[in-house]
Design a protein around this motif. Structure first.
Motif, short mmCIF file in Angstrom:
data_model
loop_
_atom_site.label_atom_id
_atom_site.label_comp_id
_atom_site.label_asym_id
_atom_site.label_seq_id
_atom_site.Cartn_x
_atom_site.Cartn_y
_atom_site.Cartn_z
N ASP A 1 92.58 51.04 23.65
CA ASP A 1 92.44 51.25 22.20
C ASP A 1 90.99 51.11 21.76
OD1 ASP A 1 95.12 51.69 21.88
OD2 ASP A 1 95.58 49.68 21.15
N PRO A 2 90.53 51.90 20.78
CA PRO A 2 89.19 51.71 20.24
C PRO A 2 89.08 50.38 19.52
CG PRO A 2 90.37 53.36 18.95
CD PRO A 2 91.24 53.03 20.13
N PHE A 3 87.89 49.79 19.55
CA PHE A 3 87.68 48.51 18.88
C PHE A 3 86.23 48.40 18.46
CE2 PHE A 3 87.14 47.90 23.42
CZ PHE A 3 85.93 47.20 23.52
N TYR A 4 85.96 47.45 17.56
CA TYR A 4 84.60 47.23 17.05
C TYR A 4 84.02 45.93 17.61
CZ TYR A 4 85.24 50.97 13.62
OH TYR A 4 85.45 52.19 13.02
N VAL A 5 82.74 45.99 17.94
CA VAL A 5 82.00 44.83 18.44
C VAL A 5 80.80 44.61 17.54
CG1 VAL A 5 80.78 43.82 20.41
CG2 VAL A 5 82.64 45.46 20.80
N LEU A 6 80.55 43.37 17.16
CA LEU A 6 79.33 43.03 16.44
C LEU A 6 78.30 42.56 17.47
CD1 LEU A 6 77.63 42.56 13.92
CD2 LEU A 6 78.65 40.27 13.74
N ILE A 7 77.15 43.24 17.50
CA ILE A 7 76.06 42.87 18.40
C ILE A 7 74.92 42.30 17.55
CG2 ILE A 7 74.40 43.69 20.11
CD1 ILE A 7 76.33 46.06 20.63
N LEU A 8 74.55 41.07 17.83
CA LEU A 8 73.44 40.43 17.14
C LEU A 8 72.32 40.15 18.12
CD1 LEU A 8 75.10 37.74 14.81
CD2 LEU A 8 74.58 40.13 14.30
N GLY A 9 71.09 40.26 17.64
CA GLY A 9 69.93 39.90 18.44
C GLY A 9 68.98 39.09 17.60
N SER A 10 68.30 38.15 18.22
CA SER A 10 67.35 37.33 17.47
C SER A 10 66.03 37.27 18.21
CB SER A 10 67.90 35.91 17.26
OG SER A 10 68.07 35.25 18.50
N ASP A 11 64.96 37.14 17.44
CA ASP A 11 63.61 37.07 17.99
C ASP A 11 62.95 35.83 17.41
OD1 ASP A 11 61.14 37.45 19.04
OD2 ASP A 11 60.77 39.40 18.12
N ALA A 12 63.08 34.71 18.13
CA ALA A 12 62.55 33.44 17.61
C ALA A 12 61.06 33.51 17.36
CB ALA A 12 62.88 32.30 18.59
N ARG A 13 60.35 34.40 18.08
CA ARG A 13 58.91 34.52 17.90
C ARG A 13 58.56 34.98 16.50
NH1 ARG A 13 55.31 38.97 20.96
NH2 ARG A 13 56.02 40.17 19.16
N GLY B 1 83.85 47.61 6.33
CA GLY B 1 85.25 47.90 6.04
C GLY B 1 86.10 48.12 7.27
N VAL B 2 85.74 47.43 8.36
CA VAL B 2 86.51 47.56 9.61
C VAL B 2 86.77 46.18 10.20
CG1 VAL B 2 85.58 49.85 10.14
CG2 VAL B 2 84.42 47.81 11.04
N PRO B 3 87.86 46.05 10.97
CA PRO B 3 88.10 44.79 11.68
C PRO B 3 87.19 44.72 12.91
CG PRO B 3 89.81 46.37 12.23
CD PRO B 3 88.95 47.03 11.19
N ILE B 4 86.67 43.55 13.20
CA ILE B 4 85.80 43.36 14.36
C ILE B 4 86.55 42.53 15.40
CG2 ILE B 4 83.65 42.29 15.16
CD1 ILE B 4 82.44 43.07 12.44
N SER B 5 86.55 43.01 16.64
CA SER B 5 87.35 42.38 17.69
C SER B 5 86.54 41.51 18.63
CB SER B 5 88.09 43.45 18.50
OG SER B 5 88.99 44.16 17.67
N HIS B 6 85.25 41.81 18.76
CA HIS B 6 84.43 41.03 19.71
C HIS B 6 83.04 40.80 19.15
CE1 HIS B 6 87.52 41.14 22.74
NE2 HIS B 6 87.54 42.46 22.72
N ILE C 1 73.89 36.77 27.89
CA ILE C 1 74.47 36.96 26.56
C ILE C 1 75.38 35.79 26.17
CG2 ILE C 1 74.41 39.47 26.79
CD1 ILE C 1 77.42 39.44 27.28
N THR C 2 75.68 35.71 24.89
CA THR C 2 76.70 34.79 24.38
C THR C 2 77.78 35.65 23.75
OG1 THR C 2 75.07 33.07 23.93
CG2 THR C 2 77.18 32.89 22.80
N THR C 3 79.03 35.44 24.11
CA THR C 3 80.11 36.31 23.65
C THR C 3 81.46 35.61 23.74
OG1 THR C 3 81.19 38.45 24.05
CG2 THR C 3 80.32 37.31 25.97
N ASP C 4 82.42 36.16 23.01
CA ASP C 4 83.80 35.67 23.12
C ASP C 4 84.50 36.27 24.34
OD1 ASP C 4 85.92 38.04 21.87
OD2 ASP C 4 83.79 38.28 21.53
N LEU C 5 83.91 37.31 24.93
CA LEU C 5 84.50 38.00 26.07
C LEU C 5 84.27 37.24 27.37
CD1 LEU C 5 83.23 41.53 25.09
CD2 LEU C 5 85.65 40.98 25.40
N SER C 6 85.19 37.39 28.30
CA SER C 6 84.99 36.87 29.66
C SER C 6 84.41 37.98 30.52
CB SER C 6 86.31 36.40 30.25
OG SER C 6 87.16 37.52 30.50
#
Length: 316
Positions: free
Chosen positions: A29-41, A105-110, A209-214
């Motif tokens: 099934d199709p699903f949505y993932v939120l990808i975040l990135g940070s640059d402490a510098r 306006g979408v549910p995010i799964s990961h 990475i840090t994620t809810d996925l295994s």
């Protein structure tokens, strides 16, 4: 087995995130993932998300849609007007998921989080990534200059390209395009590996990475793509720069954002101006509603006199 560096160590944060995520019914099934990135510098607090990307993944069709949401996008967080990247600073991964889910306006799964320094490690682990740089770029905040054209980037070069916002067309909007290019290149490189190599490679990459996925989850999703022709769509939330009360924001072009999310949700090219919206998406009032945005709804005149997401250099 979940790598220790992948997991969200704080139990309360992990529980809050799980409550915000919407489970996927099946691996196809199709699903949505939120990808975040940070640059402490570049970040004063070190906790705001510099990269915010919504990915729709459809294993059955072999397609991925990458949609950047500008980090300075004006939204309401805890009752006050803020930039959307403040959600992660105020409430961690769970609040970031909630803010983006309401905005798109979408549910995010990961959820996936990558630090910029880890991006360098990922690219080098893959032996570099091929990226078509659309314009000549002189060294600015990224620290490196580039000639236009398709080229193999090392981790250090990819990191510099992903950071550059001073000497690229469209400023931060151009930087967001570069970040999508690198994410797409990483995806293509991973999926180009053999079925035998894939689990080991993903196991190595997962440590960055840090994620809810295994690892097992990621391998399973990747295997769904094997044997299919990969299609990657790339877009950014139609936006313009706006100064309000002395604060620089990015404001949303609501009609264009609604149409874009309708196309994304249907698995179509989000940049296709002629595509017909399927009835399921046309009837979904949540898609692209940006219900948490206090930006001006009458925006045509404001956008006409500002920098917009159309000002980036076009990638062929």
């Amino acid at each position: 087995m979940l790598g220790s560096s992948m997991s969200i160590e704080d139990d309360a944060e992990r529980q809050e995130l799980e409550e915000e995520l919407t489970p996927v019914n099946s691996a196809s099934d199709p699903f949505y993932v939120l990808i975040l990135g940070s640059d402490a510098r570049e970040s004063d607090s070190g906790s705001r998300s510099d990269v915010i990307m919504l990915a729709r993944v459809d294993p059955s069709s072999g397609s991925v849609s990458l949609v950047s949401i500008p980090r300075d996008t004006m939204v309401t967080i805890n009752g006050s007007t803020q930039k959307i990247n403040a959600a992660y600073a105020h409430g961690g991964s769970a609040m970031a998921v909630r803010a983006v889910s309401e905005f798109a306006g979408v549910p995010i799964s990961h959820f996936v989080s990558v630090h910029f320094e880890e991006l360098e490690e990922i690219v080098d682990m893959l032996g570099g990534v091929w990226v078509d740089i659309p314009e000549n770029i002189s060294a600015g905040n990224g620290g490196m200059s580039f000639k236009a054209g398709n080229q193999l980037l090392t981790g250090e070069q990819a990191l510099a390209y992903a950071r550059e916002r001073y000497h690229v067309s469209g400023g931060d909007f151009g930087r967001a395009q570069a970040q999508r290019q690198i994410v797409e290149a990483v995806i293509r490189q991973v999926l180009a590996s053999s079925p035998v190599e894939l689990p080991g490679l993903i196991g190595q990459l997962a440590n960055c990475i840090t994620t809810d996925l295994s690892v097992t989850d990621i391998v399973g999703y990747a295997q769904e793509f094997l044997g299919k022709e990969l299609t990657v769509y790339s877009a950014i939330c139609p936006s313009y720069t706006l100064n309000q009360d002395g604060v620089s924001y990015v404001a949303t072009m609501f009609n264009e954002w609604k149409r874009m999310m309708q196309l994304v949700d249907a698995g179509l090219d989000p940049n296709d101006a002629t595509a017909e919206i399927p009835s399921a998406q046309a009837d979904n009032a949540d898609l692209g509603a940006a219900s948490n945005s206090p930006a001006p709804r009458d925006y045509e005149g404001l956008a006409a006199n500002a920098m917009t997401t159309d000002d980036v250099a076009a990638v062929e």
